[in-house]
Write a protein that holds these residues in place. Sequence first.
Motif, mmCIF file in Angstrom:
data_model
loop_
_atom_site.group_PDB
_atom_site.id
_atom_site.type_symbol
_atom_site.label_atom_id
_atom_site.label_comp_id
_atom_site.label_asym_id
_atom_site.label_seq_id
_atom_site.Cartn_x
_atom_site.Cartn_y
_atom_site.Cartn_z
ATOM 1 N N SER A 100 0.829 -1.208 0.000
ATOM 2 C CA SER A 100 0.000 0.000 0.000
ATOM 3 C C SER A 100 0.862 1.256 0.000
ATOM 4 O O SER A 100 0.561 2.240 -0.699
ATOM 5 N N ASP A 135 2.278 1.738 -3.433
ATOM 6 C CA ASP A 135 1.246 2.282 -4.320
ATOM 7 C C ASP A 135 1.130 3.795 -4.160
ATOM 8 O O ASP A 135 1.039 4.535 -5.157
ATOM 9 N N TYR A 194 5.879 -8.386 -2.771
ATOM 10 C CA TYR A 194 4.470 -8.204 -3.110
ATOM 11 C C TYR A 194 4.187 -6.836 -3.723
ATOM 12 O O TYR A 194 3.072 -6.591 -4.192
ATOM 13 N N CYS A 252 -6.372 -12.939 0.397
ATOM 14 C CA CYS A 252 -5.036 -12.341 0.462
ATOM 15 C C CYS A 252 -4.014 -13.153 -0.320
ATOM 16 O O CYS A 252 -3.885 -14.370 -0.114
ATOM 17 N N SER A 292 -5.888 -6.878 -4.178
ATOM 18 C CA SER A 292 -5.314 -5.582 -3.838
ATOM 19 C C SER A 292 -6.370 -4.484 -3.832
ATOM 20 O O SER A 292 -6.197 -3.441 -3.193
ATOM 21 N N ARG A 337 -5.778 -3.651 0.250
ATOM 22 C CA ARG A 337 -4.617 -2.762 0.279
ATOM 23 C C ARG A 337 -5.077 -1.306 0.432
ATOM 24 O O ARG A 337 -5.697 -0.759 -0.476
#
Length: 327
Positions: free
Chosen positions: A67, A70, A87, A251, A285, A289
């Motif tokens: 996260s 991102d 990941y 997940c 995601s 996330r």
Amino acid sequence: MRYLSGIPGRRSWKNLGRRTRKVNAGTRFEIVRCNSRCTTALSAGFEPVFCGWSPVTPKRIASLAPSQTDWLLALGAGDRLLAVTRYCEVPGDRPLVRMPGWSNLKAAEVLALDADLILTSSLCQAGLVEELRRGGAPILHQDPRRLAEVRGCLAELGRALDLGQAAEALARRWDEGWASLDAAVPPGAERPRVFIEEWHQPPMAAGNWVPDMVRAAGGEAFLTAPGSQSLEVSWEEVMEFDPQIVVLSVCALGLSHAPENWMKMEGWDRVEAAREGRIFSVDDSLFNRPSLGLLDGGRILQSLIGEAFWGRQSCRDPRVRRLEPRR
């Protein structure tokens, strides 16, 4: 809860504390020390106060949560990345240190990176954060539980990276996106019962910000309180709720977790969503996330609700996998 942490360098906490000017009451504040350079990272409610060394904007960032990676990319700060986890999804072929795992990362390996700033997220990394603190690492740890808190984390990250304007622009995009979803729910429309599954065996109902997402998209969320952690539940509880739509956001499995797995549950035909073929796997995601991708998750969920209950077009998003018709 969101907080910045660290161990003071060559000055005492007492002296540093006297140089801190509080703006709003009730906000946590701690000084953060870099290994070879120092900056004061601050939480909402405080103005910048530096601890004695020349302040620098973090340029070598270890992002230890997808996260956070991102958000960094969305803020246009991908060129500052030093290390990410296996990941994290980073476009291009820029060489980066790829840390194995996520919740099981070793503090010594992270400290050896000598990063200007280490980004972590969620309760799953709490143990790692404590170890990094003891090692004097510069950490920004964020643990949002509601959609509003996810937005707050964006603002906090923007300040820490000296990207306040970019963060404000993203925040406007965030606000407009959720407002648009809310406006798209037909007045007086049926709000179908929605179960978002975060894990399958044992079944876990998605919590944190997900109930907020379901409500915003036009559904009625499973009986998990908004902001509470994801909850292990029994199949009996799920069947009693009798979801009309089931979304499997498992997940690390995402679309590879087939919707047909639901049909292996004893008594599956007691659930309306299964009888009507409304079981979907999604890119996890988009729900798990806490970053800008949650908006896409909300849009997808609203499309699935709309096609089944509001007479709208079928959702064709490639990040959705449908239940195959039974033969």
